[in-house]
Design an enzyme around this catalytic site. Sequence first.
Site, PDB file in Angstrom:
ATOM      1  N   THR B  96     -34.532 -54.449 -75.340  1.00 50.92           N
ATOM      2  CA  THR B  96     -33.722 -53.094 -74.663  1.00 50.92           C
ATOM      3  C   THR B  96     -32.296 -53.723 -75.173  1.00 50.92           C
ATOM      4  O   THR B  96     -31.628 -54.322 -74.948  1.00 50.92           O
ATOM      5  CB  THR B  96     -33.719 -53.785 -73.197  1.00 50.92           C
ATOM      6  OG1 THR B  96     -34.713 -53.510 -72.485  1.00 50.92           O
ATOM      7  CG2 THR B  96     -32.974 -53.091 -72.472  1.00 50.92           C
ATOM      8  N   LYS B 172     -35.111 -47.718 -70.119  1.00 47.53           N
ATOM      9  CA  LYS B 172     -34.573 -49.071 -69.907  1.00 47.53           C
ATOM     10  C   LYS B 172     -33.812 -49.646 -69.050  1.00 47.53           C
ATOM     11  O   LYS B 172     -33.295 -49.919 -68.058  1.00 47.53           O
ATOM     12  CB  LYS B 172     -35.220 -49.659 -70.729  1.00 47.53           C
ATOM     13  CG  LYS B 172     -35.485 -50.467 -70.272  1.00 47.53           C
ATOM     14  CD  LYS B 172     -36.643 -51.997 -69.624  1.00 47.53           C
ATOM     15  CE  LYS B 172     -35.905 -52.900 -69.341  1.00 47.53           C
ATOM     16  NZ  LYS B 172     -36.602 -53.639 -70.083  1.00 47.53           N
ATOM     17  N   LYS B 244     -26.959 -59.029 -69.856  1.00 47.37           N
ATOM     18  CA  LYS B 244     -26.979 -58.292 -71.587  1.00 47.37           C
ATOM     19  C   LYS B 244     -27.443 -56.599 -70.490  1.00 47.37           C
ATOM     20  O   LYS B 244     -26.672 -55.426 -70.929  1.00 47.37           O
ATOM     21  CB  LYS B 244     -28.261 -58.441 -72.145  1.00 47.37           C
ATOM     22  CG  LYS B 244     -28.925 -57.786 -72.957  1.00 47.37           C
ATOM     23  CD  LYS B 244     -29.660 -58.051 -73.612  1.00 47.37           C
ATOM     24  CE  LYS B 244     -30.722 -58.194 -73.691  1.00 47.37           C
ATOM     25  NZ  LYS B 244     -31.461 -56.660 -73.089  1.00 47.37           N
TER      26      LYS B 244
END
Lengths: 296, 296
Positions: B96, B172, B244
């Site tokens: 990702t 995502k 993140k």
Amino acid sequence: MTSTVAVIGLGAMGLPMAARLAERFDVSGFDIAADRLELAAERGVRAAGSAAEAASGADVVLVAVRTGEQLESLLFGEQPLAEHLRPGAAVLLTSTVGTSGIADVAARLEAIGAHLVDAPLSGGPVRAGEGDLLIVVGASDAALVVARPVLEQLASTLSIVGDRPGDGQALKTVNQLLCGVHIAAAAEALALADALGLDRERTLDALQAGAAGSFMLGNRGPRALQAYDEGGAEVLSRLDIFVKDLGIVGDAARAHYLATPVAAAAEQLFLLGEAAGLGDRDDSAVIRVVAPNRRS
Amino acid sequence: MTSTVAVIGLGAMGLPMAARLAERFDVSGFDIAADRLELAAERGVRAAGSAAEAASGADVVLVAVRTGEQLESLLFGEQPLAEHLRPGAAVLLTSTVGTSGIADVAARLEAIGAHLVDAPLSGGPVRAGEGDLLIVVGASDAALVVARPVLEQLASTLSIVGDRPGDGQALKTVNQLLCGVHIAAAAEALALADALGLDRERTLDALQAGAAGSFMLGNRGPRALQAYDEGGAEVLSRLDIFVKDLGIVGDAARAHYLATPVAAAAEQLFLLGEAAGLGDRDDSAVIRVVAPNRRS
């Protein structure tokens, strides 16, 4: 045996609840608005001339007001309804008013031999008329003996969350924190998906099938996608309810020196929605605050 | 026919994926850490001396790096892996890393006759080793012909969300917005329930059964209640992953001039968690930021 019920407040929720109760109990009702009283009479409710008259002799007095202040004023104000309660009567509070002041109201009622049943509900007017509400209850066993038949006539899901009045409000407060945040997050997510050029329906399906899923994403997501259509989605739950309820969440958290920044951010979005004139729209319209010019 | 696969990056996710793929394909692997390479060799993966050696002649090159910069450096940097790709090879990006730069990487690969398959995944190391991942894919049909057997060996749920590399990252990103917000909201809700004196297990059950329910409340809620036990809940997904990923959400929203205040508030809670030394704990430990002194 519980046989007579009074309903004080015949608004959007009070009226269908009174009509539903009249199918099983002897129900008297009161509202300051004459037209609401007439509507109730058409649905089998005895129209009373005052709250006190409606409540006199009733086993259960259901109170559907907007705020804790209104509850206190109704019970103990200039024309105190509390003086007209029969011994052992249960005052059934169905409104979401927050926990503040509830314990005090309960104690004052106990002092005169009556009970407070704290029973905030979810479900909207249609489900109210069908006995299909979710009701979370904080009440003593003694109070429940009187109130349970009434609660069961209104609820398809009845959850006794604690034995103290205030426990129902507390659980509803936590519930509304999550509901409000989930609706606001769904709005942000769908607006971002749109900005990133994803197909919205396919995205919604993929999200809901996995770890991102929530009841609110599944329920409000498709309605948020209609928010730009003429009139927007059918109003199943008004946006300004979350202005009120996330305010209650903020008050409760503040009272306990708890920071709830995610809930606070969601509250701001609903306040922006109210300011944008969306207060009477379906709450899924909060997406119009996040992306006012989103392509439809 | 897809028969040879290279796996570049044998970390927490890369290693079990490589082992899982070795059950079906001829798999070569590379990692700069010698001990990871040894572990991979014990699980049926040919240890290569460099990324280029691993990738040479492979039908699919799976890249499990941390950032988009690492991806670009690997493919086009000082020792460009791209020069070693066979014609028609698919570079399978499982990390990702956000949408930024993905279209450019894809175009540069197409220019040399290779494809980028944008395939970020969810599921953690255990599910990676069992072929039980959720993978969302953005890729052209030509790229999927080569990559699909590899994806199917890794995924129990494979969702082709668009035909452009970047569509997988986009989905995502939106997914992580919701997951991060739902985990943070669950923490706020359970901390508030506790402050209001509600029974936590009973509250969690009542919330999850109704409109407040979410996958994350059901999954992380019980683990949040363990966050104060010695060591906290078993680490199924590290808290710093949401540091993140909510950063990626913020970057994406910012790039489109979209305000996402609820996601931004959730990001702040995870950043506070990292600052409090909880980065390597289970993400449900974010409740310790909201209520550091909560009774356990």
